[in-house]
Every structure is written in C-alpha cells, then in structure tokens.
Design an enzyme around this catalytic site. Structure first.
Site, short mmCIF file in Angstrom:
data_model
loop_
_atom_site.label_atom_id
_atom_site.label_comp_id
_atom_site.label_asym_id
_atom_site.label_seq_id
_atom_site.Cartn_x
_atom_site.Cartn_y
_atom_site.Cartn_z
CG HIS A 70 -45.41 -23.64 16.57
ND1 HIS A 70 -44.16 -24.12 16.63
CD2 HIS A 70 -45.69 -24.11 17.85
CE1 HIS A 70 -43.83 -24.89 17.74
NE2 HIS A 70 -44.80 -24.63 18.39
CG HIS A 72 -46.68 -23.36 21.55
ND1 HIS A 72 -46.86 -24.46 21.14
CD2 HIS A 72 -47.73 -22.79 21.48
CE1 HIS A 72 -48.38 -24.99 21.21
NE2 HIS A 72 -48.70 -23.81 21.59
CG ASP A 74 -41.50 -24.11 23.05
OD1 ASP A 74 -42.74 -23.42 22.94
OD2 ASP A 74 -40.88 -25.09 22.97
CG HIS A 75 -41.18 -23.45 18.91
ND1 HIS A 75 -40.63 -24.11 18.05
CD2 HIS A 75 -41.87 -23.89 20.10
CE1 HIS A 75 -40.69 -25.50 18.74
NE2 HIS A 75 -41.31 -25.37 19.91
CG HIS A 132 -48.05 -28.45 18.15
ND1 HIS A 132 -48.06 -28.92 19.33
CD2 HIS A 132 -47.36 -27.40 18.34
CE1 HIS A 132 -47.16 -28.27 20.21
NE2 HIS A 132 -46.67 -27.30 19.67
CG ASP A 149 -43.15 -28.31 19.04
OD1 ASP A 149 -41.92 -28.16 18.76
OD2 ASP A 149 -43.42 -27.57 20.02
CG HIS A 187 -39.39 -29.82 21.73
ND1 HIS A 187 -39.09 -29.15 22.97
CD2 HIS A 187 -40.18 -29.09 21.07
CE1 HIS A 187 -40.06 -27.91 23.06
NE2 HIS A 187 -40.48 -27.88 21.99
#
Ligand code: ZN
Ligand code: FE
Length: 275
Positions: A70, A72, A74-75, A132, A149, A187
């Site tokens: 996805h 985001h 942080d990915h 999400h 996530d 995570h």
C-alpha cells in the site's frame, strides 16, 4: 491475467533454500526479505532504503524484485533509492497513482511470478484487501501471506480510507486462507495488540498461549512474526466478531446491542483506537 478461478491453487510451501528474514525499519516496521541460497532476494514494503542496503551488503544479496502492499510512506519510501542504488527491478504494487514507483500494477486475482528466485521461481496471488487504504493488497503463495497493514498479529490496521464492511470483508478473506499459512505483516504490534485482545476476551486461553510465545521471542530479540492464520483465528478479536464472547464485550463497551459481526467489528475498531 486470467481470473482467479483459472489459477490452480497457490503453491503450498516454499521451495527448499528459500528463507524469509526481517529487516527492521523505523521504530517497528518490518521490511521482509525473501531470499534464495544464491543470494537473490525480493523485498516487501521497503519504507526506507538504508537498512535494506546494509542488509544486502552484509549478506552479499542481489535484488530481483519488490512487492508493495500500500501507498503509505513507511512501506514505499525506500523504493526510489533502492532501484537507483541496486538497479532497476520489477516493482509490483497496487493500482494507485500515489505509488509512482510501481512498474508492474497488480489487481485482485493476479499472480505475481518472480522467476529469478530459487530454481523454479516463486508465485504469489494478489488479494485486494481495502480498508486500511483504498488500494491495499496482500500477497499469498507458498504457504505465506504478506498482509501489510491490513492484518497484524492479534490486530488489524486502522481504517484510514475504508468502511467497517470493507475492512471486515478484507479480514474475512485473509482469515479464510489455510490455518497453517504463515502471516508476515508490516509492524511489530503484537504485544500491544494482545493487551487489547485480553480486555475484549479475558477468558481466551489461546491468547495466553500466544502471549507466552510472543514474550519469549521478544525477550530474545526476535520478531513475534510470522504468526499463522490459525493463531489469528484463535486470538485476533477482529477475526472473531461472530464469537459470542467477543460480540458481548463489544456490545458492553458500546452500551447498546449490536446487530451482527460488522457492527461488532466497527465497535472493536473504535474501542481499540482509544484503548
Ligand atoms: Zn500503512
Ligand atoms: Fe505501516
């Protein structure tokens, strides 16, 4: 690509010599590294480049592909620097203009084939699991699931871009995979999720058992992951919304009766947000 029904079942096990290792990123992200004995590797959700570059240098690895779940940061934040430094490779990701780095778009029912890994290559089926984010996907094959996530161990992602019916349908799809499917999520949230699960379902012995194992793993500096779909079905309140005890706890917290698993899910998610 043919529709999902045209596929034979996803390969059930990882070929010999293929391993999946975590690369820690930020505070609690995992970038998963799928590698073969010749040092060829695919990475999942590289939110930053530096820890991947360090791991590749230390292990003498070469990059053959990237999977993204996805949009985001942080990915996906490390993708551009990784392909610049390690060389251009196929970057598989969902249809979403916010993921400019993807070079191969994946849709529900697609099968991603990574020919360059192991002797026979690897293949992962794509599952669209919105909630999400609106375009979140998961990758399933060889008895493993990369859930990003959407599904965490004993928890699930927040609904940033989805509705309770959407998110609970996505979780139901993942929960329907074989019980021994190993779950690699984005995570390390397991211990905190267990605290919430215990508040929802204090009498669930499977939570206690998983908690003991997670404590051991974390105390020895290891990830709590992978979990398994079987463990998640037994411990994860968000997959247990049809369970009487979970439904009762959600209704008690809401202070009203709830009509069905989707309302239970919505209440649990709201409860967890302020837990
Ligand atoms: Zn996210
Ligand atoms: Fe994340």
């Amino acid at each position: 690509m043919p529709p999902p029904a045209a596929h034979p079942a996803a390969p059930a096990t990882l070929p010999d010599g293929i391993t999946i290792e975590p690369i820690g990123a930020f505070k609690d992200n995992y970038i998963w590294c799928i590698r073969d004995s010749a040092g060829r590797a695919v990475i999942v959700d590289p939110g930053e480049a530096l820890p991947v570059l360090d791991a590749f240098r230390a292990g003498g690895l070469s990059l053959v592909g990237i999977l993204l779940t996805h949009h985001h940061a942080d990915h996906i934040g490390g993708v551009a620097e990784l392909v610049r430094t390690l060389g251009a490779v196929p970057v598989h990701g969902p249809v979403d203009e916010r993921i400019a780095e993807a070079t191969a778009r994946v849709r529900d029912g697609d099968r991603v084939v990574i020919a360059g890994l192991g002797e026979g290559g690897l293949a992962f089926d794509v599952l669209e699991v919105p909630g999400h984010t609106s375009s979140h996907v998961a990758y399933h094959g060889h008895g493993v699931l990369f859930s990003g996530d959407t599904l965490f161990s004993v928890g699930c992602g927040r609904m940033f871009e989805g509705t309770p019916p959407q998110m609970s349908a996505s979780l139901d799809r993942l929960a329907a995979l074989p019980a021994d499917t190993r779950v690699y999520c984005g995570h390390e949230y397991t211990a905190a999720n267990i605290t919430f699960a215990r508040a929802v379902e204090p009498g669930n012995a499977a939570i206690d058992e998983w908690s003991r194992r997670v404590d051991q793993l974390r105390a020895s500096g290891r990830p709590s992951l992978p979990s398994s779909i079987g463990i998640e079905r037994a411990t994860n309140p968000f997959l247990r919304c049809a369970d009487t005890a979970v439904a009762r706890a959600a209704a008690e917290h809401a202070g009203r009766s709830l009509s069905g698993p989707v309302e239970v899910f919505a209440e649990l998610r709201a409860w967890k947000n302020t837990f």
